[in-house]
Scaffold this motif. Structure first.
Motif, PDB file in Angstrom:
ATOM      1  N   ASP A 110      32.750  62.241  78.313  1.00  0.00           N
ATOM      2  CA  ASP A 110      33.974  61.458  78.097  1.00  0.00           C
ATOM      3  C   ASP A 110      34.362  60.664  79.337  1.00  0.00           C
ATOM      4  OD1 ASP A 110      34.124  62.440  75.550  1.00  0.00           O
ATOM      5  OD2 ASP A 110      35.641  63.961  75.976  1.00  0.00           O
ATOM      6  N   ASN A 111      34.120  61.248  80.534  1.00  0.00           N
ATOM      7  CA  ASN A 111      34.566  60.610  81.777  1.00  0.00           C
ATOM      8  C   ASN A 111      33.495  59.757  82.448  1.00  0.00           C
ATOM      9  OD1 ASN A 111      37.430  61.745  82.538  1.00  0.00           O
ATOM     10  ND2 ASN A 111      36.298  63.448  81.668  1.00  0.00           N
ATOM     11  N   GLU A 138      25.873  62.128  81.076  1.00  0.00           N
ATOM     12  CA  GLU A 138      26.418  62.777  79.882  1.00  0.00           C
ATOM     13  C   GLU A 138      26.459  64.300  79.965  1.00  0.00           C
ATOM     14  OE1 GLU A 138      25.148  59.873  76.268  1.00  0.00           O
ATOM     15  OE2 GLU A 138      23.552  61.092  77.108  1.00  0.00           O
ATOM     16  N   GLN A 192      30.843  67.748  77.037  1.00  0.00           N
ATOM     17  CA  GLN A 192      31.662  66.677  76.469  1.00  0.00           C
ATOM     18  C   GLN A 192      32.654  66.133  77.499  1.00  0.00           C
ATOM     19  OE1 GLN A 192      30.772  65.659  73.320  1.00  0.00           O
ATOM     20  NE2 GLN A 192      32.006  63.883  73.874  1.00  0.00           N
ATOM     21  N   ILE A 193      33.143  67.007  78.395  1.00  0.00           N
ATOM     22  CA  ILE A 193      34.081  66.580  79.453  1.00  0.00           C
ATOM     23  C   ILE A 193      33.394  65.545  80.347  1.00  0.00           C
ATOM     24  CG2 ILE A 193      35.369  67.358  81.498  1.00  0.00           C
ATOM     25  CD1 ILE A 193      35.622  70.114  80.052  1.00  0.00           C
ATOM     26  N   GLY A 250      30.362  58.931  80.745  1.00  0.00           N
ATOM     27  CA  GLY A 250      29.406  58.422  79.753  1.00  0.00           C
ATOM     28  C   GLY A 250      29.064  56.965  79.953  1.00  0.00           C
TER      29      GLY A 250
END
Length: 242
Positions: free
Chosen positions: A171-172, A179, A167-168, A174
């Motif tokens: 989020d940055n 991903e 997810q990190i 994507g």
């Protein structure tokens, strides 16, 4: 006569209703997150599978081309590396200003730091200038993967953050279609169109001292020392330092 049950105050009823609504929203959010996570994990798995096939086909093609050349008594011209791994092997004492500036631009501020660089005329000229302080070569897939998984930290808001979750990355990065960790590895290894963003996201790798030491640092690799271009041998060095 039976005593009448005490009437529940209005503020208590309101509070109960609000708590019930919050609980229902939370349940819905958990269910939604679970279904989204399932789709996300499936997408990541499919990507990893696709990349694995791509790497395998590239290796098979390379072997086939080498055999074909050998069969006809020729030599196969190996493809030029797209990415180099640069490791700083000397400290900060008596470094001239220009060399210091180039090392800072490369993000190699400490000894045993390592970064990936895209091969172009600018990076080659920079490497020539700082060669006595670094050693570099073309990393293979195993090296890239091991560095990202074992030593990989993200640069988030200029803070060094461990990559504990995909997810990190999503989020940055994507917005660039990166991903998960496998996306990151693929982008760096193949020097894709978003290599700059992917590489910038990775904090410089902090490696350990080489197992067995690193003698003759002031002599170039081709004359029996350490600094300069070592091509494929960079992978052996990283194994000792990772």
């Amino acid at each position: 006569p039976n005593a009448m049950a005490p009437k529940v105050p209005e503020h208590v009823l309101k509070k109960r209703k609000a708590q019930q609504e919050i609980a229902e929203e939370k349940t819905k959010a958990i269910a939604k997150a679970k279904s989204e996570s399932k789709v996300f994990r499936k997408r990541i798995y499919d990507k990893a599978k696709k990349y694995q096939t791509e790497y395998k086909q590239a290796d098979e093609k390379l072997v086939r081309m080498r055999r074909e050349a050998k069969k006809h008594g020729n030599f196969y011209m190996e493809p030029e590396p797209k990415v180099v791994l640069v490791v700083r092997i000397r400290g900060i004492n008596a470094v001239e200003p220009k060399t210091k500036k180039i090392l800072q631009l490369m993000r190699l501020r400490q000894i045993n730091n390592a970064v990936f660089l895209k091969v172009n005329s600018a990076s080659i000229n920079m490497l020539r200038y700082v060669a006595p302080y670094v050693t570099f070569g073309s990393p293979n897939l195993k090296t890239v993967r091991e560095l990202v998984y074992k030593r990989g930290f993200a640069s988030v808001n200029k803070q060094r953050m461990p990559i504990t979750d995909n997810q990190i990355i999503a989020d940055n990065l994507g917005k660039y279609g990166i991903e998960c960790t496998e996306d990151l590895i693929h982008e760096i290894f193949t020097a894709g169109k978003n290599f700059k963003e992917a590489n910038k996201f990775m904090w410089p790798f902090k490696l350990s001292c080489a197992k067995g030491g690193m003698p003759k640092k002031r002599i170039s690799y081709i004359t029996g020392g350490q600094f300069g271009d070592r091509e494929q041998a960079i992978n052996t060095l990283v194994r000792k330092m990772n």
